[in-house]
Motif scaffolding. Structure first.
Motif, short mmCIF file in Angstrom:
data_model
loop_
_atom_site.label_atom_id
_atom_site.label_comp_id
_atom_site.label_asym_id
_atom_site.label_seq_id
_atom_site.Cartn_x
_atom_site.Cartn_y
_atom_site.Cartn_z
N THR A 1 0.88 -1.17 0.00
CA THR A 1 0.00 0.00 0.00
C THR A 1 0.91 1.22 0.00
N ASP A 2 0.33 2.40 -0.16
CA ASP A 2 1.16 3.61 -0.07
C ASP A 2 1.87 3.67 1.28
N ALA A 3 1.17 3.27 2.32
CA ALA A 3 1.76 3.33 3.67
C ALA A 3 2.92 2.35 3.82
N THR A 4 2.76 1.12 3.34
CA THR A 4 3.85 0.15 3.51
C THR A 4 5.05 0.51 2.62
N LEU A 5 4.79 1.09 1.46
CA LEU A 5 5.90 1.50 0.59
C LEU A 5 6.73 2.61 1.22
N ALA A 6 6.11 3.41 2.09
CA ALA A 6 6.81 4.52 2.74
C ALA A 6 7.55 4.08 4.00
N GLU A 7 7.27 2.87 4.50
CA GLU A 7 7.93 2.39 5.72
C GLU A 7 9.44 2.28 5.51
N GLY A 8 10.16 2.53 6.59
CA GLY A 8 11.61 2.38 6.56
C GLY A 8 12.02 0.95 6.85
N LEU A 9 13.14 0.57 6.28
CA LEU A 9 13.69 -0.76 6.51
C LEU A 9 15.21 -0.66 6.44
N VAL A 10 15.86 -1.27 7.41
CA VAL A 10 17.32 -1.34 7.38
C VAL A 10 17.69 -2.62 6.66
N ARG A 11 18.43 -2.48 5.58
CA ARG A 11 18.91 -3.64 4.84
C ARG A 11 20.11 -4.20 5.57
N PRO A 12 20.02 -5.40 6.10
CA PRO A 12 21.14 -5.97 6.85
C PRO A 12 22.39 -6.08 5.98
N ARG A 13 23.50 -5.68 6.55
CA ARG A 13 24.80 -5.77 5.89
C ARG A 13 25.81 -6.25 6.91
N ARG B 1 28.30 -3.44 9.12
CA ARG B 1 27.83 -2.06 9.12
C ARG B 1 26.31 -2.04 9.18
N THR B 2 25.80 -0.93 9.67
CA THR B 2 24.36 -0.74 9.72
C THR B 2 24.02 0.50 8.91
N PRO B 3 23.53 0.31 7.69
CA PRO B 3 23.17 1.47 6.88
C PRO B 3 21.90 2.12 7.42
N PRO B 4 21.67 3.38 7.09
CA PRO B 4 20.43 4.02 7.53
C PRO B 4 19.23 3.35 6.85
N PRO B 5 18.06 3.50 7.45
CA PRO B 5 16.87 2.89 6.83
C PRO B 5 16.58 3.52 5.47
N SER B 6 16.08 2.72 4.58
CA SER B 6 15.56 3.17 3.29
C SER B 6 14.09 2.81 3.26
N SER B 7 13.31 3.52 2.47
CA SER B 7 11.90 3.16 2.35
C SER B 7 11.79 1.86 1.55
N ILE B 8 10.69 1.16 1.76
CA ILE B 8 10.43 -0.05 0.98
C ILE B 8 10.44 0.31 -0.50
N ALA B 9 9.83 1.46 -0.84
CA ALA B 9 9.80 1.89 -2.25
C ALA B 9 11.21 2.06 -2.80
N SER B 10 12.10 2.68 -2.03
CA SER B 10 13.47 2.89 -2.50
C SER B 10 14.21 1.57 -2.67
N ILE B 11 13.98 0.64 -1.77
CA ILE B 11 14.63 -0.67 -1.88
C ILE B 11 14.13 -1.40 -3.13
N LEU B 12 12.83 -1.33 -3.39
CA LEU B 12 12.29 -1.95 -4.61
C LEU B 12 12.88 -1.28 -5.85
N GLU B 13 12.97 0.05 -5.84
CA GLU B 13 13.56 0.75 -6.99
C GLU B 13 14.99 0.27 -7.23
N HIS B 14 15.74 0.15 -6.15
CA HIS B 14 17.13 -0.32 -6.27
C HIS B 14 17.17 -1.75 -6.82
#
Length: 184
Positions: free
Chosen positions: A106-118, A121-134
């Motif tokens: 949904t629009d709301a879940t796409l805007a949620e932040g998520l930290v991609r485990p690495r 290192r701990t990168p800053p959270p990205s939105s679900i939408a940004s992770i999908l775009e990547h």
């Protein structure tokens, strides 16, 4: 009803599945030796490039599902498939998972932040939408390399840009049905 942004991600996931289907179907014509033959690209072969796409897909889709074990698998990739026949089935399963994930957004879940485990290192959270775009950009980037590698074989590289436009439905209809994708 899906919003424009959700519909866009569902369409991109469908395009991803269709493009992988076309590219891997062409690669099935290669022998395992031809599939693994050294070629010019970011990765040294079609086998390495296409297995990398699958590994990253699995990693990101698991991260998007917030799987707590994803980091443990970072250095333990899925099996390296020696030919396109075996890789095709695994990629198709991964593509279906991505489509299903996008369809649930949904629009709301796409805007949620998520930290991609690495690791380390701990990168800053990205939105679900940004992770999908990547993820979609990563797939397109490496599929283009594989497409170019395929052109150095006896197998003609397939068209990968007939998914979205009206007037080209007949060029993709049968494959969309085969893959269970909605007609565009």
């Amino acid at each position: 009803m899906a919003t424009g942004l959700v519909s866009h991600f569902v369409a991109m996931a469908g395009n991803n599945a269709w493009s992988n289907h076309r590219l891997l179907t062409a690669c099935k014509e290669l022998t395992p030796a031809e599939f693994a033959e050294r070629r010019t690209g970011f990765f040294p072969s079609l086998r390495a490039t296409l297995n990398h796409i699958l590994w990253v897909d699995i990693y990101y889709i698991d991260a998007l599902h917030r799987d707590p074990t994803v980091l443990k698998r970072y250095d333990d990739p899925p099996p390296d498939f020696p030919d396109a026949h075996q890789l095709y089935d695994a990629q198709r399963k991964s593509d279906r998972r991505l489509i299903d994930f996008c369809e649930r957004q949904t629009d709301a879940t796409l805007a949620e932040g998520l930290v991609r485990p690495r690791p380390n290192r701990t990168p800053p959270p990205s939105s679900i939408a940004s992770i999908l775009e990547h993820l979609f950009q990563h797939q397109i980037h490496h599929r283009g390399q594989a497409h170019a590698m395929l052109s150095s074989t006896s197998v003609k590289p397939p068209q990968l840009d007939e998914f979205f436009l009206a007037g080209e439905e007949d060029l993709r209809r049968d494959e969309q049905r085969l893959l269970g994708l909605p007609q565009r």
